[in-house]
Write a protein that holds these residues in place. Structure first.
Motif, PDB file in Angstrom:
ATOM      1  N   GLN A 393       0.883  -1.248   0.038  1.00  0.00           N
ATOM      2  CA  GLN A 393       0.021  -0.108  -0.047  1.00  0.00           C
ATOM      3  C   GLN A 393       0.825   1.141  -0.026  1.00  0.00           C
ATOM      4  O   GLN A 393       0.497   2.224  -0.660  1.00  0.00           O
ATOM      5  CB  GLN A 393      -0.978   0.035   1.163  1.00  0.00           C
ATOM      6  CG  GLN A 393      -1.802   1.356   1.191  1.00  0.00           C
ATOM      7  CD  GLN A 393      -2.833   1.320   2.722  1.00  0.00           C
ATOM      8  OE1 GLN A 393      -3.135   0.101   2.889  1.00  0.00           O
ATOM      9  NE2 GLN A 393      -3.145   2.446   3.176  1.00  0.00           N
ATOM     10  N   THR A 394       1.778   1.427   0.794  1.00  0.00           N
ATOM     11  CA  THR A 394       3.014   2.405   0.808  1.00  0.00           C
ATOM     12  C   THR A 394       3.463   2.684  -0.308  1.00  0.00           C
ATOM     13  O   THR A 394       3.599   4.002  -1.048  1.00  0.00           O
ATOM     14  CB  THR A 394       4.052   2.242   1.929  1.00  0.00           C
ATOM     15  OG1 THR A 394       3.183   2.016   3.181  1.00  0.00           O
ATOM     16  CG2 THR A 394       4.814   3.160   1.976  1.00  0.00           C
ATOM     17  N   GLU A 395       3.840   1.494  -1.219  1.00  0.00           N
ATOM     18  CA  GLU A 395       4.662   1.811  -2.397  1.00  0.00           C
ATOM     19  C   GLU A 395       3.595   2.257  -3.508  1.00  0.00           C
ATOM     20  O   GLU A 395       4.068   3.069  -4.415  1.00  0.00           O
ATOM     21  CB  GLU A 395       5.318   0.573  -2.958  1.00  0.00           C
ATOM     22  CG  GLU A 395       6.428   0.279  -1.796  1.00  0.00           C
ATOM     23  CD  GLU A 395       7.282  -1.086  -2.337  1.00  0.00           C
ATOM     24  OE1 GLU A 395       8.612  -1.316  -1.752  1.00  0.00           O
ATOM     25  OE2 GLU A 395       6.830  -1.996  -2.955  1.00  0.00           O
ATOM     26  N   HIS A 396       2.284   1.703  -3.386  1.00  0.00           N
ATOM     27  CA  HIS A 396       1.292   2.015  -4.265  1.00  0.00           C
ATOM     28  C   HIS A 396       1.233   3.563  -4.250  1.00  0.00           C
ATOM     29  O   HIS A 396       0.920   4.227  -5.275  1.00  0.00           O
ATOM     30  CB  HIS A 396       0.086   1.349  -4.041  1.00  0.00           C
ATOM     31  CG  HIS A 396      -0.972   1.673  -5.048  1.00  0.00           C
ATOM     32  ND1 HIS A 396      -1.170   1.243  -6.480  1.00  0.00           N
ATOM     33  CD2 HIS A 396      -2.405   2.204  -4.918  1.00  0.00           C
ATOM     34  CE1 HIS A 396      -2.288   1.689  -6.861  1.00  0.00           C
ATOM     35  NE2 HIS A 396      -2.901   2.395  -5.917  1.00  0.00           N
ATOM     36  N   GLU A 397       0.874   3.903  -3.206  1.00  0.00           N
ATOM     37  CA  GLU A 397       0.821   5.626  -2.691  1.00  0.00           C
ATOM     38  C   GLU A 397       1.744   6.468  -3.249  1.00  0.00           C
ATOM     39  O   GLU A 397       1.746   7.558  -3.768  1.00  0.00           O
ATOM     40  CB  GLU A 397       0.479   5.671  -1.170  1.00  0.00           C
ATOM     41  CG  GLU A 397      -1.001   5.244  -0.889  1.00  0.00           C
ATOM     42  CD  GLU A 397      -1.189   5.359   0.636  1.00  0.00           C
ATOM     43  OE1 GLU A 397      -0.330   5.889   1.246  1.00  0.00           O
ATOM     44  OE2 GLU A 397      -2.254   4.966   1.091  1.00  0.00           O
ATOM     45  N   ILE A 398       3.011   6.023  -3.159  1.00  0.00           N
ATOM     46  CA  ILE A 398       4.165   6.641  -3.502  1.00  0.00           C
ATOM     47  C   ILE A 398       4.425   6.857  -5.246  1.00  0.00           C
ATOM     48  O   ILE A 398       4.757   7.736  -5.737  1.00  0.00           O
ATOM     49  CB  ILE A 398       5.450   6.247  -3.035  1.00  0.00           C
ATOM     50  CG1 ILE A 398       5.401   6.435  -1.318  1.00  0.00           C
ATOM     51  CG2 ILE A 398       6.688   6.954  -3.588  1.00  0.00           C
ATOM     52  CD1 ILE A 398       6.303   5.774  -0.646  1.00  0.00           C
ATOM     53  N   TYR A 399       4.328   5.243  -5.680  1.00  0.00           N
ATOM     54  CA  TYR A 399       4.618   5.242  -7.246  1.00  0.00           C
ATOM     55  C   TYR A 399       3.216   5.039  -7.971  1.00  0.00           C
ATOM     56  O   TYR A 399       3.423   5.007  -9.339  1.00  0.00           O
ATOM     57  CB  TYR A 399       5.486   3.898  -7.454  1.00  0.00           C
ATOM     58  CG  TYR A 399       6.905   4.234  -6.480  1.00  0.00           C
ATOM     59  CD1 TYR A 399       7.793   4.961  -7.010  1.00  0.00           C
ATOM     60  CD2 TYR A 399       7.127   3.572  -5.296  1.00  0.00           C
ATOM     61  CE1 TYR A 399       9.067   5.378  -6.402  1.00  0.00           C
ATOM     62  CE2 TYR A 399       8.170   3.669  -4.570  1.00  0.00           C
ATOM     63  CZ  TYR A 399       9.280   4.434  -5.126  1.00  0.00           C
ATOM     64  OH  TYR A 399      10.408   4.580  -4.265  1.00  0.00           O
ATOM     65  N   GLY A 400       2.099   4.772  -7.441  1.00  0.00           N
ATOM     66  CA  GLY A 400       0.872   4.843  -8.044  1.00  0.00           C
ATOM     67  C   GLY A 400       0.823   3.797  -8.763  1.00  0.00           C
ATOM     68  O   GLY A 400      -0.016   3.603 -10.149  1.00  0.00           O
TER      69      GLY A 400
END
Length: 401
Positions: A393-400
């Protein structure tokens, strides 16, 4: 679950030891589908010298790099971890805040960083890297963003203000800085979430668990007669309410009391030893614990209630339950809701005494099965899934993506 990722785990503890560590259990689960480089907490030169005096297992050839620092560990679950012994560092915790401390901690961080970079390259782990720094905020601040990592995660499983003096002295200040720097912070309790969430970009709760298959071996058919054995597994330290424990022991003179774990509070240990019906057996390897639990009539968690203990989610709750044992606890934590109706939570020493007496005389097979069922849900596999979800979730929010 995370898959085909490179995970650099910079730890505030060691891989090996005689008690179960949440970080180790999480890394073991992740190791089946990911490449893990686990970096032990570095010994200082002072630690090494004291280790020699106490015949501790310090491998000097390894810490000085005469032989390979890197060892491949094959785990019982089929996973594989690369275990890295860092170089000796200089003791810095005695220094006051200021230039001398800053220079020394930066040098220690450089020593660690150069060894990590070398071994990341050797293992082909430079791409798609997760930097997972666990309860080591100084190294998090100094070495975070230094390895080309995709995400920087802080793993906080205790209040640093309640840690040993050597960590607490500079740890709180370093943690404040690392909380702001990290992409996300993983905590082990609601109390820690309330404490850390306002100061970090993202915060997720991944609670502790138990090795259900191990602790189920401590199950014994319910017996409500014979000698009562009141048991405690865990460190003997400042978290225990010794007034409550004394009240319990004095009012149950016909019961045996067994305390299993390392001693960090010698005064408290000496108090316990002064009672003829109390036995301190020291720390046990995790494989030995089921045999110990099988002899218990009840498991207790006699913690004081304060700001430092409010953030604790003790593994021993699930470990006791995994053996089918009744559990009596003080209401020290903000994280007790998961256990309401299954364990006996008390508000004072009088209630604690009555609860222990009740649980040791009113145990049933049905209650045992309910405890086993609850412990069976709180596994390290389930927690590793929660950890994976938080990182993704963290990486999705950062990198989309």
């Amino acid at each position: 679950m995370l898959k085909d990722r490179n995970v650099l785990c910079i730890s505030g503890t060691e891989w090996h030891g005689n008690y179960i560590k949440p970080l180790i259990e999480l890394m073991k689960v992740l190791s089946t589908d990911n490449k893990i480089l686990f970096v032990d907490n570095a010994y200082t030169y002072k630690d090494a010298l004291l280790g020699v005096n106490h015949k501790s297992a310090v491998d000097f050839k390894q810490v000085f790099g005469v032989k390979s620092r890197l060892k491949e560990l094959t785990l019982e679950n089929g996973g594989k971890v690369y275990w890295l012994t860092p170089p000796l560092t200089f003791p810095v915790s005695f220094l006051s805040e200021g230039k001398a401390y800053d220079v020394a901690i930066r040098y220690n961080a450089w020593l660690l960083r150069r060894v990590i970079k070398k071994n990341l390259h050797k293992l082909g782990m430079n791409s798609d890297l997760i930097n997972f720094t666990s309860f080591n905020p100084a190294m998090g601040v100094m070495n975070g963003r230094k390895f080309g990592e995709k995400s920087l995660i802080y793993h906080c499983y205790d209040e640093i203000k309640g840690a040993n003096e050597w960590l607490r002295k500079h740890g709180s200040r370093m943690e404040d800085e690392f909380l702001k720097m990290a992409d996300a912070t993983i905590v082990s309790s609601k109390g820690l979430y309330d404490s850390k969430a306002p100061f970090t970009k993202r915060c997720f709760v991944v609670k502790n668990a138990a090795k259900a298959d191990l602790f189920n071996k401590g199950f014994a058919p319910v017996i409500n007669s014979g000698k009562i054995n009141v048991g405690y597994i865990g460190t003997i330290d400042d978290r225990q309410d010794y007034d409550l424990i004394t009240h319990l022991i004095k009012n149950m003179p016909d019961a045996d009391f067994t305390f299993v774990g390392r001693v960090l509070n010698q005064k408290g240990a000496n108090l316990l030893k002064s009672f003829p019906n109390v036995t301190l057996v020291g720390a046990k390897q995790q494989e030995e614990l089921p045999g110990v639990l099988r002899k218990f009539s009840v498991g207790i968690i006699p913690f004081v209630k304060n700001k430092l203990t409010s953030g604790i989610y003790p593994m021993k709750m699930n470990e006791y339950l995994g053996a089918g044992l009744p559990v009596v606890s003080t209401d020290f934590s903000t994280d007790m809701a998961d256990f309401e109706g299954t364990i006996n939570i008390t508000a004072n020493k009088e209630q604690f005494l009555e609860a222990v007496k009740f649980e040791t005389t009113h145990n049933t097979p049905e209650k045992q099965q309910a405890r086993l069922a609850l412990a069976g849900k709180n596994t390290w596999v389930a927690r590793a899934q929660e950890l994976s979800d938080a990182i993704e979730q963290t990486e999705h929010e950062i990198y989309g993506k």
